[in-house]
Scaffold this motif. Structure first.
Motif, PDB file in Angstrom:
ATOM      1  N   ALA A   1     -35.485  -2.832 -46.145  1.00 55.95           N
ATOM      2  CA  ALA A   1     -35.106  -3.166 -44.770  1.00 55.95           C
ATOM      3  C   ALA A   1     -33.630  -2.911 -44.507  1.00 55.95           C
ATOM      4  O   ALA A   1     -33.237  -2.625 -43.370  1.00 55.95           O
TER       5      ALA A   1
ATOM      6  N   GLY B   1     -38.907  -4.996 -37.236  1.00 54.73           N
ATOM      7  CA  GLY B   1     -38.192  -4.063 -38.083  1.00 54.73           C
ATOM      8  C   GLY B   1     -38.897  -2.711 -38.102  1.00 54.73           C
ATOM      9  O   GLY B   1     -40.093  -2.612 -37.806  1.00 54.73           O
TER      10      GLY B   1
ATOM     11  N   ASN C   1     -37.257  -8.530 -41.033  1.00 56.87           N
ATOM     12  CA  ASN C   1     -36.481  -8.795 -39.819  1.00 56.87           C
ATOM     13  C   ASN C   1     -37.338  -8.613 -38.569  1.00 56.87           C
ATOM     14  O   ASN C   1     -38.216  -7.747 -38.518  1.00 56.87           O
TER      15      ASN C   1
ATOM     16  N   MET D   1     -30.013  -3.223 -41.154  1.00 53.66           N
ATOM     17  CA  MET D   1     -31.367  -3.491 -40.664  1.00 53.66           C
ATOM     18  C   MET D   1     -31.572  -2.855 -39.291  1.00 53.66           C
ATOM     19  O   MET D   1     -30.688  -2.903 -38.442  1.00 53.66           O
TER      20      MET D   1
END
Length: 598
Positions: free
Chosen positions: A301, A471, A483, A503
């Motif tokens: 990520a 994400g 995320n 991210m």
């Protein structure tokens, strides 16, 4: 057809001694999108959405799905006898609560334990224990019913060069082993396809729009076992040499579950929220399980510097294609025939002209008029709307490039908008701009920032039934954890994380009015470090997406000065980035659609 299939399923349930049978939308790897072989829930229910669980009892059947699919599911389940369960709506039970209601004393719940998560199965088992019931977890009852079921996908694999990945597989493996040491674990079991692809820098095409390889990994401090289809059409000699050089031993894909019981006396690092029920059931009793998030989840990520720079290139190429599409749409609507399907095909054609384009990152959502209110609408050649010079066209699309993955939504105003439509369009714009402009202290999670977008809706008693953002993987799954931007948690795994530099998260508020219209505006945001002072490390978002917002949909009087500054600043950057790639009438048009609003 669905009624007949459910009837045949009930016959198989009776023969197996099963009173209630559960079919999730999943594969052996807890994937969000699944290949044809794993579309069992779709086969038995007729519901084509990407998320949902079918529960079939002896007399009643129910399908659980989330707010993205309520309208679609109501339409597709009509006449099937299957009851729609609108998840998270007042009075609607969760799946465990529903099972507790329908399962009677001493009854049996069945499912294929390879496609049900270990965490979920544990909940079901606890319910059955209270009812003196039992759980059969090794039955795929579609066998013998679904006679023309597609084969498992095993397509050619390729290595993602370090010029794109930014880190070697050997370095990534070493980092995971360090995490294993920290947890005191001698073995790590990894079954999620995006984690495996990221770890080994390999990509494939075993799931549509997800460039992954059907595989499992078992890693010790000395070796890495990769369970994948090993035939020559999938792995070339050069690829096999690459695996060997990185300490990876290739084993047969279908030998994974026979290997698991051979593990003894070790502490195993795995994530119960990602592995299957069957995996845990097959583990020997002398294996101590450390239930932790997969180390690769956070590692992948957080994009490295090479990935970040590549992503900027990918998004520029993508922006050129989407902006050309916008020009074509706005200048041809009402003059040339177009449908939702033909428009989506034209957009894909423009993307395919880009260097290093591989495939769409998901099925394009091209939704005209009232179809826009179906959050994840899917147009079909024989069932799609003609696009006319009135109302809205919402297009949510993306691409996989060697330089990364894109995801963008733009809603285009085609004419004849009502006052309410323009107000809704402007609310969505304000929400997107608010979140994008956030400056925050390090340590914040998406759950802290979601209100930045949602507040403008809540102030008016409105909302949207999906997260504000997710994400995005790097040439991997377009939906990636940990995320996200959400206002409430959804279990322990993969829904919230401290926002780290590197991210990538989408910013995509929307509004959906059944029978009228749907509006969504989506940019991808790259989390960056800002100033550091006595109060701590501040963070901000860098735009990755640079495509004009359709000003024809904006009600200028609703914009505050800060909104105008943000919109004008964004459009100034859009023009500066895209202008070198346009000329003539198209360049003149680009200047007009990115002109400042006053």
């Amino acid at each position: 057809m669905v009624l007949d299939r459910i009837a045949r399923l009930r016959e198989s349930m009776k023969a197996a001694g099963i009173d209630c049978y559960l079919i999730p939308t999943s594969d052996y790897h807890d994937s969000e999108y699944v290949s044809g072989f794993f579309q069992v829930r779709k086969y038995f229910s007729g519901f084509t959405g990407s998320a949902g669980t079918l529960v079939v009892g002896r007399k009643e059947a129910a399908l659980f799905t989330d707010g993205r699919y309520f309208i679609q599911a109501e339409k597709e389940l009509e006449g099937s006898g299957i009851r729609l369960m609108k998840m998270e709506e007042p009075g609607v039970p969760t799946i465990p609560e529903y099972l507790e209601q329908v399962l009677q004393e001493g009854e049996c719940l069945g499912f294929d334990g390879r496609v049900v998560k270990a965490e979920s199965a544990k909940e079901y088992e606890e319910i059955l224990e209270k009812k003196n019931g039992k759980m059969i977890w090794d039955k795929d009852l579609s066998e013998g019913i679904w006679t023309d079921r597609p084969a498992l996908s095993h397509n050619p694999v390729f290595v993602l060069a370090e010029s794109y990945s930014g880190e070697s597989a050997s370095s990534k493996i070493a980092r995971v082993r360090e995490k294993m040491k920290e947890e005191g674990c001698g073995i790590h079991i990894l079954t999620s396809l995006d984690d495996i692809a990221w770890l080994l820098n390999i990509r494939g095409n075993d799931v549509e729009s997800c460039p992954v390889v059907l595989s499992y990994i078992v890693m010790t401090m000395e070796k890495v076992l990769l369970f994948a289809e090993g035939k020559s059409g999938v792995w070339t000699d050069e690829l096999k040499k690459y695996l060997t050089e990185n300490g990876v031993e290739l084993r047969a894909y279908d030998s994974f579950y026979s290997y698991i019981p051979e593990i003894h006396g070790l502490k195993a690092l795995l994530c119960k929220g990602r592995v299957s029920c069957r995996l845990l059931k097959e583990l020997s009793g002398d294996v101590d399980v450390a239930d932790r998030e997969n180390p690769t989840s956070l590692m992948k990520a957080v994009k490295n510097q090479v990935e970040m720079e590549n992503l900027r290139r990918a998004h520029l190429k993508d922006a050129i294609a989407v902006t050309r599409f916008m020009y074509w749409l706005k200048t041809n609507v009402g003059k040339a025939p177009m449908t939702e399907v033909s428009a989506a095909e034209y957009l894909e054609k423009l993307r395919r002209e880009n260097e290093n384009f591989i495939e769409p990152s998901f099925g394009t959502i091209c939704a005209y008029g009232a179809n826009g209110a179906i959050v994840h609408y899917s147009a079909k050649e024989d069932d799609c709307a003609e696009i006319r010079p009135e109302g809205f066209l919402m297009v949510d699309s993306g691409g996989h490039y060697l330089e990364g993955t894109t995801d963008i939504t733009r809603t285009f105003a085609l004419g004849g908008l009502t006052k309410e439509m323009k107000e809704h369009f402007t609310l969505v714009l304000k929400a997107m701009l608010n979140l994008r402009a956030s400056k925050f202290l390090y340590g914040c999670r998406g759950i802290n920032l979601d209100i930045r977008a949602r507040e403008v809706f809540w102030e008016r008693g409105l909302d949207y039934k999906h997260g504000t953002g997710h994400g995005v993987g790097y040439l991997l799954n377009v939906h990636e954890g940990p995320n996200s931007f959400r206002w409430k948690t959804q279990g322990e795994h993969l829904n919230s994380a401290v926002l780290e530099e590197g991210m990538v998260t989408t910013d995509e508020p929307g509004i959906y009015i059944e029978g009228s219209h749907g509006i969504r505006t989506e940019n991808e945001l790259l989390c960056r470090k800002g100033e550091k002072n006595a109060y701590g490390q501040f963070m901000y978002f860098e735009d990755l997406t640079y495509v004009p917002i359709d000003l024809d949909g904006v009600e200028i009087s609703m914009l505050e000065e800060k909104d105008k500054e943000r919109l004008n600043g964004y459009h100034k950057e859009v023009y500066e980035k895209l202008a070198p790639y346009f000329e003539g009438e198209m360049l003149k048009w680009l200047g007009a659609v990115t002109a400042p609003v006053n």
